[in-house]
Design a protein around this motif. Structure first.
Motif, PDB file in Angstrom:
ATOM      1  N   GLY A  15    -142.199  35.859  60.527  1.00  0.00           N
ATOM      2  CA  GLY A  15    -142.485  35.221  62.072  1.00  0.00           C
ATOM      3  C   GLY A  15    -144.053  35.098  62.192  1.00  0.00           C
ATOM      4  N   PRO A  16    -144.425  34.489  63.207  1.00  0.00           N
ATOM      5  CA  PRO A  16    -145.881  34.142  63.312  1.00  0.00           C
ATOM      6  C   PRO A  16    -146.908  35.231  63.538  1.00  0.00           C
ATOM      7  CG  PRO A  16    -144.691  33.733  65.454  1.00  0.00           C
ATOM      8  CD  PRO A  16    -143.502  34.257  64.553  1.00  0.00           C
ATOM      9  N   ALA A  17    -148.296  35.147  63.097  1.00  0.00           N
ATOM     10  CA  ALA A  17    -149.064  35.829  63.204  1.00  0.00           C
ATOM     11  C   ALA A  17    -149.724  35.803  64.721  1.00  0.00           C
ATOM     12  CB  ALA A  17    -150.309  35.991  62.299  1.00  0.00           C
ATOM     13  N   THR A  18    -150.031  36.894  65.391  1.00  0.00           N
ATOM     14  CA  THR A  18    -150.785  36.810  66.715  1.00  0.00           C
ATOM     15  C   THR A  18    -151.987  37.592  66.979  1.00  0.00           C
ATOM     16  OG1 THR A  18    -148.276  36.862  67.630  1.00  0.00           O
ATOM     17  CG2 THR A  18    -150.336  37.516  69.157  1.00  0.00           C
ATOM     18  N   LEU A  19    -153.034  37.059  67.489  1.00  0.00           N
ATOM     19  CA  LEU A  19    -154.206  37.474  67.682  1.00  0.00           C
ATOM     20  C   LEU A  19    -154.329  38.161  68.797  1.00  0.00           C
ATOM     21  CD1 LEU A  19    -157.181  38.322  66.369  1.00  0.00           C
ATOM     22  CD2 LEU A  19    -157.876  36.205  67.578  1.00  0.00           C
ATOM     23  N   LEU A  20    -154.145  39.593  69.232  1.00  0.00           N
ATOM     24  CA  LEU A  20    -154.437  40.185  70.399  1.00  0.00           C
ATOM     25  C   LEU A  20    -155.975  40.263  70.688  1.00  0.00           C
ATOM     26  CD1 LEU A  20    -152.340  43.276  70.066  1.00  0.00           C
ATOM     27  CD2 LEU A  20    -152.008  41.690  71.662  1.00  0.00           C
ATOM     28  N   VAL A  21    -156.440  39.787  71.833  1.00  0.00           N
ATOM     29  CA  VAL A  21    -157.715  39.524  71.943  1.00  0.00           C
ATOM     30  C   VAL A  21    -158.049  40.074  73.590  1.00  0.00           C
ATOM     31  CG1 VAL A  21    -157.695  37.076  72.293  1.00  0.00           C
ATOM     32  CG2 VAL A  21    -159.971  38.444  71.659  1.00  0.00           C
ATOM     33  N   PRO A  22    -158.984  40.943  73.730  1.00  0.00           N
ATOM     34  CA  PRO A  22    -159.203  41.082  75.276  1.00  0.00           C
ATOM     35  C   PRO A  22    -159.579  39.603  76.114  1.00  0.00           C
ATOM     36  CG  PRO A  22    -160.750  42.650  73.809  1.00  0.00           C
ATOM     37  CD  PRO A  22    -159.969  41.454  72.895  1.00  0.00           C
ATOM     38  N   GLU A  23    -158.800  39.720  77.110  1.00  0.00           N
ATOM     39  CA  GLU A  23    -158.842  38.388  77.951  1.00  0.00           C
ATOM     40  C   GLU A  23    -160.329  37.926  78.145  1.00  0.00           C
ATOM     41  OE1 GLU A  23    -156.983  38.748  81.890  1.00  0.00           O
ATOM     42  OE2 GLU A  23    -156.006  36.911  81.660  1.00  0.00           O
ATOM     43  N   LEU A  24    -161.328  38.699  78.210  1.00  0.00           N
ATOM     44  CA  LEU A  24    -162.769  38.467  78.802  1.00  0.00           C
ATOM     45  C   LEU A  24    -163.546  37.767  77.319  1.00  0.00           C
ATOM     46  CD1 LEU A  24    -165.239  41.284  79.001  1.00  0.00           C
ATOM     47  CD2 LEU A  24    -163.169  41.454  77.929  1.00  0.00           C
ATOM     48  N   GLU A  25    -162.633  38.084  76.137  1.00  0.00           N
ATOM     49  CA  GLU A  25    -163.170  37.618  74.667  1.00  0.00           C
ATOM     50  C   GLU A  25    -162.598  36.227  74.474  1.00  0.00           C
ATOM     51  OE1 GLU A  25    -165.769  39.051  74.166  1.00  0.00           O
ATOM     52  OE2 GLU A  25    -165.790  41.030  74.258  1.00  0.00           O
ATOM     53  N   ALA A  26    -161.252  35.961  75.003  1.00  0.00           N
ATOM     54  CA  ALA A  26    -160.747  34.803  74.587  1.00  0.00           C
ATOM     55  C   ALA A  26    -161.228  33.831  74.464  1.00  0.00           C
ATOM     56  CB  ALA A  26    -159.298  34.992  75.361  1.00  0.00           C
TER      57      ALA A  26
END
Ligand code: ZN
Ligand code: ZN
Length: 323
Positions: A15-26
């Motif tokens: 399955g696909p990779a996901t980048l979890l990132v703080p909303e303010l850094e997105a």
């Protein structure tokens, strides 16, 4: 970025990779559709719980070596059935051999530091403090094309005997030996070079030690070729320094890999029998440190080429005489 707010690329086996990132850094993330999707998380969400869910049905998981322990412990608590391992085993193999584009960026970074060394030859050291000169070197490092100046060591006189001396308030005087080790990042890739300077003519002891060091450093560079063990390069430098009677004053390994990180595999050290391979890039930086008196180091970045060695730094390795 290594912050208390988690940023983590989660790559499941399927399955696909996901980048979890703080909303303010997105907003700073460049989307790469087809490579990974972006999952911004808000301030009231639990990012570690999200990561644990995105891992899929894993029995083993590899985690970046410098991931904060607080995140690892959270993942271990959320997924007690998973065995967590350092990612070094995988990443080392992917990152140790650079492709031609990477070597080109490392070459540009090295050339920029060479231009700084040339400017230092014309710089007056006498009467200035270490920290004052360090600030000027960092500025030159940026002027010559680096995006960031990562570190600057200026270690004068007896301070030179401490290999990672923090530049301070010591005022440099005639007769000092000065170790200058600095680097930054260009195109994301690191530079790291050291030259030793003498303010005025060096003492016979300094001149003699530097001649030994120069021979050791150049012999180690010349010894680089595919198939040779990393530790053999260390031995070449160390034998010359030991034979001249300075063995106990060479108190660190001969070098480290360099690329996206300042220090990475391969390490040029006794005990590392890894065979050097085309595309590996590392420093060769023997030093001699005489407590309470002086220190000296010569450091170049080299790449392993099919026919031998491809030196990325080109500035003269001699003891640089300055005023
Ligand atoms: Zn260095
Ligand atoms: Zn280094």
């Amino acid at each position: 970025m290594p912050l208390e707010r988690l940023t983590m690329l989660v790559v499941p086996t399927e399955g696909p990779a996901t980048l979890l990132v703080p909303e303010l850094e997105a907003p700073r993330v460049t989307p790469r559709p087809g490579e990974f999707s972006i999952r911004p998380w808000g301030e009231t969400e639990d990012p570690v719980g999200l990561a644990a869910g995105l891992m899929g049905r894993a029995e083993r998981a590899a985690l970046g070596d410098t991931t904060w322990s607080v995140f690892l412990m959270g993942l271990q608590a959320a997924r007690p059935e998973v065995r967590f391992e350092p990612a070094a085993g995988l990443m080392r193999e992917l990152r140790m051999r650079k492709d031609p584009d990477e070597i080109e960026l490392l070459r540009q970074a090295a050339a920029a530091t060479d231009r700084v060394v040339a400017r230092l030859d014309e710089t007056v050291f006498t009467g200035r403090t270490e920290s004052d000169l360090a600030a000027e070197i960092a500025a030159m490092t940026l002027e010559e094309g680096h995006e960031v100046a990562t570190f600057t060591i200026v270690a004068s006189g007896p301070n030179g005997a401490s290999p990672h001396h923090e530049p301070g308030g010591r005022t440099m005087v005639r007769g000092d030996t000065v170790v200058i080790d600095f680097g930054g990042r260009l195109g994301g890739y690191c530079s790291d070079t050291t030259r030793t300077f003498s303010i005025g003519e060096p003492s016979p002891a300094v001149a003699e030690a530097h001649a030994v060091l120069l021979e050791a450093q150049q012999a180690a560079v010349a010894a680089v070729r595919p198939g040779r063990a990393a530790q053999e390069i260390d031995r070449v430098a160390r034998r010359i320094i030991e034979d001249a009677g300075f063995g106990r004053h060479f108190i660190h390994r001969t070098g480290h890999g360099i690329g996206l990180d300042e220090h990475e595999h391969p390490y040029i050290v006794e005990g590392n029998d890894l065979a050097l391979d085309v595309g590996m890039t590392f420093s060769i930086e023997p030093g001699i440190y005489v407590p309470d008196r002086f220190g000296m180091r010569i450091e170049d970045i080299v790449a392993v080429a099919p026919e031998g060695v491809d030196p990325l730094n080109r500035s003269p390795q001699r003891l640089h005489l300055v005023e």
